[in-house]
Design a protein around this motif. Structure first.
Motif, PDB file in Angstrom:
ATOM      1  N   UNK A  79      -4.828  -7.664  -9.563  1.00 27.69           N
ATOM      2  CA  UNK A  79      -5.974  -8.461  -9.131  1.00 27.69           C
ATOM      3  C   UNK A  79      -6.602  -7.759  -7.942  1.00 27.69           C
ATOM      4  N   UNK A  80      -7.863  -8.058  -7.693  1.00 24.38           N
ATOM      5  CA  UNK A  80      -8.572  -7.397  -6.611  1.00 24.38           C
ATOM      6  C   UNK A  80      -9.309  -6.175  -7.099  1.00 24.38           C
ATOM      7  N   UNK A  81     -10.058  -5.587  -6.193  1.00 25.33           N
ATOM      8  CA  UNK A  81     -10.897  -4.449  -6.551  1.00 25.33           C
ATOM      9  C   UNK A  81     -10.098  -3.167  -6.770  1.00 25.33           C
ATOM     10  N   UNK A  82     -10.499  -2.458  -7.808  1.00 20.55           N
ATOM     11  CA  UNK A  82     -10.031  -1.087  -8.035  1.00 20.55           C
ATOM     12  C   UNK A  82     -11.239  -0.280  -8.504  1.00 20.55           C
ATOM     13  N   UNK A  83     -11.198   0.999  -8.255  1.00 21.56           N
ATOM     14  CA  UNK A  83     -12.274   1.882  -8.703  1.00 21.56           C
ATOM     15  C   UNK A  83     -11.719   2.825  -9.754  1.00 21.56           C
ATOM     16  N   UNK A  84     -12.379   2.833 -10.894  1.00 20.53           N
ATOM     17  CA  UNK A  84     -11.978   3.691 -12.005  1.00 20.53           C
ATOM     18  C   UNK A  84     -13.207   4.465 -12.466  1.00 20.53           C
ATOM     19  N   UNK A  85     -13.087   5.771 -12.448  1.00 19.40           N
ATOM     20  CA  UNK A  85     -14.177   6.658 -12.871  1.00 19.40           C
ATOM     21  C   UNK A  85     -15.481   6.331 -12.143  1.00 19.40           C
ATOM     22  N   UNK A  86     -15.368   6.002 -10.863  1.00 13.48           N
ATOM     23  CA  UNK A  86     -16.541   5.753 -10.033  1.00 13.48           C
ATOM     24  C   UNK A  86     -17.105   4.347 -10.120  1.00 13.48           C
ATOM     25  N   UNK A  87     -16.577   3.509 -10.976  1.00 12.14           N
ATOM     26  CA  UNK A  87     -17.034   2.124 -11.123  1.00 12.14           C
ATOM     27  C   UNK A  87     -16.011   1.181 -10.505  1.00 12.14           C
ATOM     28  N   UNK A  88     -16.503   0.160  -9.811  1.00  8.50           N
ATOM     29  CA  UNK A  88     -15.616  -0.817  -9.189  1.00  8.50           C
ATOM     30  C   UNK A  88     -15.415  -1.995 -10.133  1.00  8.50           C
ATOM     31  N   UNK A  89     -14.163  -2.394 -10.266  1.00  3.68           N
ATOM     32  CA  UNK A  89     -13.789  -3.539 -11.101  1.00  3.68           C
ATOM     33  C   UNK A  89     -13.046  -4.534 -10.222  1.00  3.68           C
ATOM     34  N   UNK A  90     -13.319  -5.800 -10.439  1.00  8.28           N
ATOM     35  CA  UNK A  90     -12.638  -6.853  -9.689  1.00  8.28           C
ATOM     36  C   UNK A  90     -12.285  -7.963 -10.673  1.00  8.28           C
ATOM     37  N   UNK A  91     -11.358  -7.659 -11.529  1.00  2.92           N
ATOM     38  CA  UNK A  91     -10.933  -8.631 -12.531  1.00  2.92           C
ATOM     39  C   UNK A  91      -9.442  -8.898 -12.361  1.00  2.92           C
ATOM     40  N   UNK A  92      -8.923  -9.703 -13.211  1.00  6.44           N
ATOM     41  CA  UNK A  92      -7.526 -10.112 -13.127  1.00  6.44           C
ATOM     42  C   UNK A  92      -6.805  -9.713 -14.402  1.00  6.44           C
ATOM     43  N   UNK A  93      -5.667  -9.051 -14.239  1.00  5.66           N
ATOM     44  CA  UNK A  93      -4.794  -8.743 -15.360  1.00  5.66           C
ATOM     45  C   UNK A  93      -3.462  -9.430 -15.075  1.00  5.66           C
ATOM     46  N   UNK A  94      -3.063 -10.374 -15.909  1.00  2.51           N
ATOM     47  CA  UNK A  94      -1.800 -11.073 -15.656  1.00  2.51           C
ATOM     48  C   UNK A  94      -0.594 -10.166 -15.869  1.00  2.51           C
ATOM     49  N   UNK A  95       0.494 -10.526 -15.237  1.00  5.55           N
ATOM     50  CA  UNK A  95       1.757  -9.822 -15.473  1.00  5.55           C
ATOM     51  C   UNK A  95       2.119 -10.020 -16.940  1.00  5.55           C
ATOM     52  N   UNK A  96       2.305  -8.931 -17.682  1.00  8.82           N
ATOM     53  CA  UNK A  96       2.520  -9.079 -19.122  1.00  8.82           C
ATOM     54  C   UNK A  96       3.931  -9.515 -19.518  1.00  8.82           C
ATOM     55  N   UNK A  97       4.879  -9.467 -18.597  1.00  6.32           N
ATOM     56  CA  UNK A  97       6.239  -9.892 -18.920  1.00  6.32           C
ATOM     57  C   UNK A  97       7.009  -8.889 -19.765  1.00  6.32           C
ATOM     58  N   UNK A  98       6.684  -7.624 -19.616  1.00 10.84           N
ATOM     59  CA  UNK A  98       7.379  -6.577 -20.368  1.00 10.84           C
ATOM     60  C   UNK A  98       8.633  -6.114 -19.640  1.00 10.84           C
TER      61      UNK A  98
END
Length: 133
Positions: A79-98
């Motif tokens: 969760x929170x901001x990350x930058x990938x390939x110059x684009x900023x993303x601020x979405x949520x990825x839940x813990x997948x439980x793997x």
């Protein structure tokens, strides 16, 4: 006689390294199955994600620049901001439980698919050692 010892040495060394390469390939195959089951909805079948919502993992600089953060994201969610390939993303990825091995498998697959190339095998031991930050 020298040829015999040379051949024996080559076969011995080859046998010592082949299981690692074989395991790496098997890990990537398992990872592909897990990706298609759990990750494809957001990151798409081609790994390109969804612009503005879900970051790409195809040709992803994030996987290269921050491999431990990428593993940590799969293990604990993101969760929170990350930058990938110059684009900023601020979405949520839940813990997948793997399990740690499953995380290693997914990482080995995505780090070697869609233009990504990484010869370093992620192992369950490496994943287990990562703590949540």
């Amino acid at each position: 006689m020298t040829r015999f010892f040379s051949l024996a040495l080559i076969l011995l060394l080859g046998a010592a390294f082949f299981p690692v390469e074989e395991e790496f390939e098997e890990s990537k195959k398992r990872g592909k199955e897990l990706y298609e089951e759990m990750c494809v909805t957001c990151h798409m079948g081609n790994g390109e994600g969804l612009m503005g919502a879900f970051p790409p993992i195809a040709k992803s600089d994030f996987l290269t620049k921050y491999p431990l953060d990428a593993i940590r994201a799969v293990k604990y969610g993101q969760s929170g901001e990350i930058t990938v390939n110059g684009e900023t993303y601020n979405s949520y990825m839940p813990e997948p439980g793997l399990e740690d091995q499953e995380i290693a498998d997914v990482m080995n697959y995505i780090r070697n698919a869609w233009g990504n190339q990484n010869d370093t095998m992620v192992t369950a031991t490496m994943v287990a050692a990562l703590e949540k930050e």
